[in-house]
Design a protein around this motif. Structure first.
Motif, PDB file in Angstrom:
ATOM      1  N   SER A 218      35.883 -60.813 110.368  1.00  0.00           N
ATOM      2  CA  SER A 218      36.859 -61.069 111.411  1.00  0.00           C
ATOM      3  C   SER A 218      36.391 -60.460 112.724  1.00  0.00           C
ATOM      4  O   SER A 218      36.024 -59.282 112.779  1.00  0.00           O
ATOM      5  N   THR A 220      38.268 -59.863 115.242  1.00  0.00           N
ATOM      6  CA  THR A 220      39.269 -58.878 115.662  1.00  0.00           C
ATOM      7  C   THR A 220      39.050 -57.540 114.963  1.00  0.00           C
ATOM      8  O   THR A 220      39.248 -56.482 115.571  1.00  0.00           O
ATOM      9  N   ASP A 221      38.628 -57.579 113.704  1.00  0.00           N
ATOM     10  CA  ASP A 221      38.339 -56.332 112.994  1.00  0.00           C
ATOM     11  C   ASP A 221      37.185 -55.585 113.661  1.00  0.00           C
ATOM     12  O   ASP A 221      37.214 -54.361 113.785  1.00  0.00           O
ATOM     13  N   LEU A 223      36.285 -55.826 116.852  1.00  0.00           N
ATOM     14  CA  LEU A 223      36.767 -55.329 118.139  1.00  0.00           C
ATOM     15  C   LEU A 223      37.592 -54.050 117.979  1.00  0.00           C
ATOM     16  O   LEU A 223      37.468 -53.109 118.765  1.00  0.00           O
ATOM     17  N   LYS A 224      38.421 -54.013 116.946  1.00  0.00           N
ATOM     18  CA  LYS A 224      39.260 -52.844 116.705  1.00  0.00           C
ATOM     19  C   LYS A 224      38.424 -51.598 116.410  1.00  0.00           C
ATOM     20  O   LYS A 224      38.813 -50.479 116.759  1.00  0.00           O
ATOM     21  N   ASN A 240      45.301 -51.923 118.039  1.00  0.00           N
ATOM     22  CA  ASN A 240      45.511 -53.156 117.270  1.00  0.00           C
ATOM     23  C   ASN A 240      46.361 -54.158 118.051  1.00  0.00           C
ATOM     24  O   ASN A 240      46.071 -55.364 118.071  1.00  0.00           O
ATOM     25  N   VAL A 243      44.206 -55.728 120.852  1.00  0.00           N
ATOM     26  CA  VAL A 243      43.227 -56.709 120.363  1.00  0.00           C
ATOM     27  C   VAL A 243      43.910 -57.998 119.930  1.00  0.00           C
ATOM     28  O   VAL A 243      43.430 -59.104 120.208  1.00  0.00           O
ATOM     29  N   ASN A 244      45.045 -57.879 119.263  1.00  0.00           N
ATOM     30  CA  ASN A 244      45.750 -59.073 118.782  1.00  0.00           C
ATOM     31  C   ASN A 244      46.275 -59.937 119.938  1.00  0.00           C
ATOM     32  O   ASN A 244      46.475 -61.152 119.771  1.00  0.00           O
ATOM     33  N   LEU A 246      44.624 -60.096 122.930  1.00  0.00           N
ATOM     34  CA  LEU A 246      43.512 -60.285 123.864  1.00  0.00           C
ATOM     35  C   LEU A 246      43.142 -61.770 123.992  1.00  0.00           C
ATOM     36  O   LEU A 246      42.861 -62.432 122.997  1.00  0.00           O
ATOM     37  N   SER A 251      37.874 -61.581 125.179  1.00  0.00           N
ATOM     38  CA  SER A 251      37.203 -61.194 123.930  1.00  0.00           C
ATOM     39  C   SER A 251      35.714 -61.528 123.988  1.00  0.00           C
ATOM     40  O   SER A 251      34.867 -60.708 123.623  1.00  0.00           O
ATOM     41  N   ARG A 255      32.513 -58.815 124.039  1.00  0.00           N
ATOM     42  CA  ARG A 255      31.443 -58.873 123.042  1.00  0.00           C
ATOM     43  C   ARG A 255      30.079 -59.064 123.703  1.00  0.00           C
ATOM     44  O   ARG A 255      29.072 -58.530 123.240  1.00  0.00           O
TER      45      ARG A 255
END
Length: 295
Positions: A218, A220-221, A223-224, A240, A243-244, A246, A251, A255
């Protein structure tokens, strides 16, 4: 029988000096300690992409530019073949910890880019620089075997302050990076992922695979784990939530910046498709046969 013994004794007595000499030689042989064979496993120094600059003062790799490892042996091959360790996702980490000479250093506390440098070096010492694996042509999508040369490396070291400023990033006193996002309204503090973070992602991946049957990491995982604080708050719930919510454009930007500032070893070879002659630079895939070659 007694006469024979007397006669044999008399024969030996006829030459007592010879008998004594033989006995002395046998005694000397018996008294000599057994020599033990000593086999020295060769070692080599591996340059760290981070050059040790991104570790705190208390870390054994602080300002250390290289790490000494010994070459892999049959013992490490046993470790890499352990079903239990493979299932837990720690086989490679266990192998690396075994071959690192300085036992203060643990791969779980190493930056991922530095750890990967050790992985590549260990693979070369164990099986050589040639790595044959199956790849898919980006043009015709046909699968084929391709031999990569692991010595073709580009090492990315930490960016200097001027270079960081160009991409809108500044450093902190604790070796983290701060970047503004959401149109400058949020200060996001980023940290380098470590071997421990990789293991956390692997465990999360395993749980997701059991629940949904899908084995996909994931974003998101990731990024967290990359984000240390949001506007100064290190609260996990705040991170969290951020990020959820974003946006995709932010994003992707984060990255891209993270990739720019992360020290790493880039492995690319020029690939030419055997079917359509398409040519491109292809990254070396860390697939299952990287440490488990067929031959």
């Amino acid at each position: 029988m007694r006469r024979n013994e007397d006669r044999m004794g008399a024969e030996f007595d006829q030459n007592p000096p010879l008998q004594q000499e033989i006995q002395q030689e046998q005694s000397t042989i018996t008294e000599q300690p057994k020599q033990q064979l000593s086999f020295v496993v060769p070692t080599e120094l591996v340059d760290l992409p981070s050059r040790g600059r991104l570790y705190p003062d208390s870390h054994p790799l602080h300002n250390v530019e290289s790490v000494e490892i010994r070459h892999m042996t049959a013992r490490e091959e046993d470790t890499l073949s352990s079903r239990t360790l493979l299932k837990k996702g720690v086989a490679i980490d266990r192998m690396l910890n075994d071959i690192i000479v300085d036992k203060r250093i643990k791969v779980e506390n190493m930056i991922v880019g530095d750890k990967n440098a050790l992985v590549v070096a260990a693979r070369i010492t164990g099986y050589g620089p040639e790595y044959t694996t199956k790849v898919t042509c980006p043009s015709c999508a046909r699968s084929q075997e391709f031999e990569f040369d692991l010595t073709q490396q580009v090492v990315k070291i930490p960016l200097e302050a001027e270079e960081l400023d160009k991409v809108g990033v500044r450093t902190t006193d604790i070796q983290t990076y701060v970047v503004k996002c959401m149109k400058g309204t949020v200060d996001l503090e980023l940290k380098m992922l470590t071997g421990k973070d990789e293991l956390a992602l692997f465990e999360k991946l395993q749980k997701a695979q059991k629940a949904t049957g899908q084995a996909e990491a994931s974003l998101t995982d990731q990024l967290k784990l990359m984000i240390r604080s949001v506007n100064g708050s290190t609260d996990v719930g705040v991170i969290n939530q951020f990020v959820n919510a974003l946006p995709i454009v932010e994003s992707r930007r984060l990255r891209a910046i993270y990739k720019q500032i992360t020290p790493s070893v880039e492995l690319k070879n020029t690939f030419t498709c055997t079917f359509c002659d398409f040519e491109t630079d292809m990254e070396v895939p860390f697939s299952q046969d990287f440490f488990w070659p067929q031959s």
